[in-house]
Design a protein around this motif. Structure first.
Motif, PDB file in Angstrom:
ATOM      1  N   ARG A 275      65.473  49.397  43.871  1.00 59.38           N
ATOM      2  CA  ARG A 275      64.100  49.888  44.032  1.00 59.38           C
ATOM      3  C   ARG A 275      63.335  49.056  45.066  1.00 59.38           C
ATOM      4  NH1 ARG A 275      62.430  51.577  37.867  1.00 59.38           N
ATOM      5  NH2 ARG A 275      63.548  53.555  37.910  1.00 59.38           N
TER       6      ARG A 275
ATOM      7  N   HIS B 122      51.937  56.306  43.230  1.00 59.58           N
ATOM      8  CA  HIS B 122      51.932  57.770  43.207  1.00 59.58           C
ATOM      9  C   HIS B 122      51.218  58.296  41.960  1.00 59.58           C
ATOM     10  CE1 HIS B 122      54.283  58.639  46.780  1.00 59.58           C
ATOM     11  NE2 HIS B 122      55.016  57.580  46.479  1.00 59.58           N
ATOM     12  N   ARG B 123      51.437  57.660  40.827  1.00 60.46           N
ATOM     13  CA  ARG B 123      50.734  58.062  39.594  1.00 60.46           C
ATOM     14  C   ARG B 123      49.228  57.867  39.744  1.00 60.46           C
ATOM     15  NH1 ARG B 123      52.800  56.829  34.206  1.00 60.46           N
ATOM     16  NH2 ARG B 123      50.843  57.775  33.591  1.00 60.46           N
TER      17      ARG B 123
ATOM     18  N   SER C  82      61.722  50.448  48.563  1.00 56.96           N
ATOM     19  CA  SER C  82      60.269  50.349  48.730  1.00 56.96           C
ATOM     20  C   SER C  82      59.874  49.963  50.163  1.00 56.96           C
ATOM     21  CB  SER C  82      59.665  49.371  47.717  1.00 56.96           C
ATOM     22  OG  SER C  82      60.102  48.052  47.945  1.00 56.96           O
TER      23      SER C  82
ATOM     24  N   ARG D 161      56.174  53.840  42.705  1.00 50.45           N
ATOM     25  CA  ARG D 161      56.000  55.012  41.830  1.00 50.45           C
ATOM     26  C   ARG D 161      54.685  54.924  41.049  1.00 50.45           C
ATOM     27  NH1 ARG D 161      60.327  54.245  36.948  1.00 50.45           N
ATOM     28  NH2 ARG D 161      59.906  52.043  36.577  1.00 50.45           N
ATOM     29  N   GLN D 162      54.204  53.718  40.796  1.00 53.75           N
ATOM     30  CA  GLN D 162      52.909  53.556  40.135  1.00 53.75           C
ATOM     31  C   GLN D 162      51.771  53.958  41.070  1.00 53.75           C
ATOM     32  OE1 GLN D 162      53.283  49.481  38.914  1.00 53.75           O
ATOM     33  NE2 GLN D 162      54.538  50.011  37.140  1.00 53.75           N
TER      34      GLN D 162
ATOM     35  N   GLU E  34      54.669  48.717  41.610  1.00 52.32           N
ATOM     36  CA  GLU E  34      55.767  49.549  42.102  1.00 52.32           C
ATOM     37  C   GLU E  34      55.207  50.759  42.842  1.00 52.32           C
ATOM     38  OE1 GLU E  34      58.385  50.648  38.864  1.00 52.32           O
ATOM     39  OE2 GLU E  34      57.936  48.781  37.801  1.00 52.32           O
TER      40      GLU E  34
ATOM     41  N   GLN F 271      59.699  53.087  52.292  1.00 49.98           N
ATOM     42  CA  GLN F 271      58.577  53.901  51.817  1.00 49.98           C
ATOM     43  C   GLN F 271      57.262  53.382  52.399  1.00 49.98           C
ATOM     44  OE1 GLN F 271      59.701  53.503  47.586  1.00 49.98           O
ATOM     45  NE2 GLN F 271      59.496  55.719  47.473  1.00 49.98           N
TER      46      GLN F 271
ATOM     47  N   HIS G   9      58.195  45.723  45.539  1.00 48.15           N
ATOM     48  CA  HIS G   9      58.580  46.153  44.192  1.00 48.15           C
ATOM     49  C   HIS G   9      58.731  44.909  43.321  1.00 48.15           C
ATOM     50  CE1 HIS G   9      60.420  48.671  41.074  1.00 48.15           C
ATOM     51  NE2 HIS G   9      61.213  47.638  40.862  1.00 48.15           N
TER      52      HIS G   9
END
Length: 183
Positions: free
Chosen positions: A14, A121-122, A18, A118-119, A116, A21, A147
């Protein structure tokens, strides 16, 4: 080496994903105007290890701060291994009480600092928070680690390593966002 430095092989993978990304603008980061930031809000999954520690360390450094978890139970205590690792770094997590995303009250001037991608994005998908600037706390670690893998349930060495990285980032945050200093 992988367990101590990255938590798990998944944590290392991850972390590796990252970087591109961030480089290609796929992280859902939204940079703040540093002059408008007056509170640092740390975010992770459960608000019992990473974000809880970051809040305590930042408050001790004289910063205005808060924290919450994206999926937790409000009132939950910090994870005992996190309490022990924090104590070794000179911080007290024993009175921490988790706050769930739904119970967090955002304020103008907040900078959301996630652990992270993905957090991020949330956070960007939440109507109450999507207008707030958000970045990865790992942007301020040295070396930069976008990350910061969740240490919950992993060994004590990685817990300590993760919290040391977070602790090291706090001073750089204070320099970057002087408006978050308590008067």
């Amino acid at each position: 080496m992988i367990r101590r430095s990255f938590g798990t092989l998944r944590g290392l993978v991850r972390l590796a994903f990252s970087y591109p990304q961030l480089m290609f603008g796929l992280s859902a980061s939204q940079r703040p105007d540093p002059a408008r930031v007056n509170r640092l809000v740390f975010v992770c999954q459960g608000n019992i290890c990473r974000s809880a520690f970051a809040e305590v360390a930042a408050r001790r450094a004289g910063l205005r701060t808060a924290s919450f978890g994206l999926s937790t139970t409000t009132g939950r205590a910090a994870h005992p291994p996190a309490i022990a690792a924090a104590r070794l770094l000179g911080h007290d997590l024993s009175v921490h009480s988790a706050i769930d995303l739904t119970d967090h009250v955002p304020e103008d001037g907040d900078l959301l600092l996630a652990m992270e991608v993905r957090q991020l994005h949330r956070l960007s998908a939440d109507p109450r928070l999507q207008g707030l600037p958000r970045m990865l706390l790992g942007h301020w670690t040295r070396p930069m680690m976008p990350h910061l893998h969740d240490p919950y349930g992993l060994d004590d060495d990685y817990m300590a390593q993760c919290l040391r990285r977070i602790d090291g980032a706090i001073g750089r945050l204070a320099i970057s966002f002087p408006g978050a200093r308590l008067s």
